[in-house]
Design an enzyme around this catalytic site. Structure first.
Site, PDB file in Angstrom:
ATOM      1  N   ASP A  45      53.961 -31.993 -21.000  1.00 45.77           N
ATOM      2  CA  ASP A  45      54.392 -33.113 -21.829  1.00 45.77           C
ATOM      3  C   ASP A  45      53.701 -34.412 -21.434  1.00 45.77           C
ATOM      4  O   ASP A  45      53.429 -35.265 -22.282  1.00 45.77           O
ATOM      5  CB  ASP A  45      55.914 -33.284 -21.727  1.00 45.77           C
ATOM      6  CG  ASP A  45      56.650 -32.246 -22.564  1.00 45.77           C
ATOM      7  OD1 ASP A  45      55.997 -31.523 -23.338  1.00 45.77           O
ATOM      8  OD2 ASP A  45      57.882 -32.164 -22.440  1.00 45.77           O
ATOM      9  N   GLY A  46      53.411 -34.564 -20.138  1.00 42.52           N
ATOM     10  CA  GLY A  46      52.700 -35.752 -19.692  1.00 42.52           C
ATOM     11  C   GLY A  46      51.317 -35.857 -20.312  1.00 42.52           C
ATOM     12  O   GLY A  46      50.839 -36.960 -20.612  1.00 42.52           O
ATOM     13  N   ASP A 153      69.982 -51.853 -12.187  1.00 45.78           N
ATOM     14  CA  ASP A 153      68.581 -51.549 -11.891  1.00 45.78           C
ATOM     15  C   ASP A 153      67.684 -51.767 -13.101  1.00 45.78           C
ATOM     16  O   ASP A 153      66.532 -52.186 -12.955  1.00 45.78           O
ATOM     17  CB  ASP A 153      68.443 -50.098 -11.411  1.00 45.78           C
ATOM     18  CG  ASP A 153      68.938 -49.914  -9.985  1.00 45.78           C
ATOM     19  OD1 ASP A 153      69.241 -50.935  -9.332  1.00 45.78           O
ATOM     20  OD2 ASP A 153      69.017 -48.761  -9.525  1.00 45.78           O
ATOM     21  N   THR A 164      65.312 -36.168 -24.165  1.00 43.40           N
ATOM     22  CA  THR A 164      65.417 -35.062 -23.205  1.00 43.40           C
ATOM     23  C   THR A 164      64.764 -35.402 -21.872  1.00 43.40           C
ATOM     24  O   THR A 164      64.774 -34.581 -20.957  1.00 43.40           O
ATOM     25  CB  THR A 164      64.740 -33.799 -23.769  1.00 43.40           C
ATOM     26  OG1 THR A 164      63.379 -34.107 -24.106  1.00 43.40           O
ATOM     27  CG2 THR A 164      65.467 -33.291 -25.003  1.00 43.40           C
TER      28      THR A 164
END
Length: 270
Positions: A45-46, A153, A164
Site C-alpha cells: 500500500d505504501g 498529540d 483502515t
C-alpha cells in the site's frame, strides 16, 4: 496503450518490473511517464501512495492498478503470478476485459500561514498535524461553527481509503471507500475542565469542511500519507473532500469487506 510502473524497490518487486516490461512490450504497450493510461504499483500500500503522489497531476486521465508484494494490500488486486493475465486484460477490448473504473474520494488540505500564504495539498489516506515542541492546542470548527478546543498529540483527518490505516489504530470507524466523506480522529486527546473534546471520531459528508486553528506556538509536524514536513506560524488548516478523485482499474471483483476480513480477522470462524 501507455503505462508506467512504480515499484517498492526490493528484489522481488524489481524482478516483477522487468517481467512486466517484457510482457507489455510483447503486447505493444508503451512506457510513458508523462501520459500513462495505467499507473501500475508493484509493492504494498505504501507503494501505491507513492504512485498517487508521483502522478498527482494525472488523476483525470490515469487509472491505478496494484500488484501485491507487500504485507497488507488494500490497494492491490493482483498477485505476482498473475502479471500475464493482467496485461492481457489491460489490452483487451472493454467488454472482453470487463474493465470497471471505480473512483474513490481524496482529502484536500489548505494550510494558511501567518504571512497570508496558502498551500494546498491532497492525500489518498490521511492528513495529520502534531505538535513537535509541545502538545497540540487547537480550535476545531465544523462548517465555520466552533465545535471544540483540542489539546493532545494531534489530529488525524482520513479518507475512507485511509480509514483502515492510522485512523483505525486511533479507534476510528472503517468506511467503504466509495463513500464521499472524511473522518476526524483524535490522537491522544487530553480532557479536563479546560479542554473538552468529543472523544470519538467524527464523519463529515461531502460539502462539509472542518477548520483547525492552532493556538499553541512552536513547530508542527504535518504528514500527508507517507510524506512529512515541519511547519511553523500556521494560522489555519481547512480539510474537506476534494473535487478530484482517484480512479482504480478493476478487471475482476474484489469486495472491500473481504479485504477487511482477510487483513484483520482471517478465515477461521471457529
Amino acid at each position: 496503450m501507455n503505462y508506467f510502473v512504480v515499484n517498492r524497490g526490493d528484489e522481488e518487486s524489481c524482478k516483477l518490473v522487468k517481467e512486466f516490461h517484457l510482457l507489455a512490450a510483447a503486447h505493444g504497450m508503451t512506457e510513458s511517464r508523462c501520459e500513462p493510461n495505467f499507473v501500475v504499483s508493484i509493492g504494498g500500500d505504501g507503494t501505491m501512495l507513492q504512485a498517487f503522489h508521483q502522478f498527482r497531476g494525472n488523476l483525470a486521465t490515469a487509472s491505478f492498478v496494484g500488484i501485491h508484494t507487500g504485507h497488507l494490500g488494500f490497494f492491490a488486486d493482483w498477485m505476482p503470478g498473475e502479471i500475464s493475465q493482467l496485461i492481457t486484460l489491460m489490452n483487451a477490448p472493454p467488454q472482453a476485459s470487463k474493465l470497471r473504473l471505480v473512483t474513490y474520494p481524496l482529502v484536500e488540505v489548505e494550510v494558511v500561514k501567518a504571512a497570508g500564504e496558502a498551500h494546498s495539498f491532497m492525500a489518498l489516506n490521511e492528513f495529520t498535524i502534531k505538535g513537535i515542541d509541545s502538545t497540540l492546542v487547537a480550535q476545531l470548527n465544523i462548517n465555520d461553527e466552533p465545535f471544540e478546543t483540542f489539546r493532545g498529540d494531534g489530529i488525524c483527518i482520513s479518507t475512507p481509503c485511509g480509514s483502515t490505516a492510522y485512523n483505525k489504530s486511533l479507534g476510528g470507524a472503517i468506511l467503504h471507500p466509495s463513500l464521499e466523506a472524511l473522518q476526524i480522529a483524535e490522537i491522544s486527546s487530553i480532557n479536563n475542565r479546560v479542554y473538552r473534546t468529543l472523544g470519538s471520531s467524527m464523519i463529515l459528508p461531502k460539502h462539509h469542511h472542518c477548520d483547525i486553528y492552532p493556538k499553541s506556538e512552536g513547530r508542527f509536524l504535518i504528514t500527508l500519507d507517507h510524506l512529512s514536513f515541519q511547519e511553523n506560524q500556521v494560522t489555519s488548516i481547512r480539510c474537506q473532500v476534494s473535487k478530484e478523485t482517484i480512479r482504480f482499474a478493476r478487471f475482476r471483483p474484489f469486495p472491500f469487506w473481504s479485504r477487511v476480513r482477510e487483513a484483520f480477522i482471517g478465515h477461521d470462524f471457529n
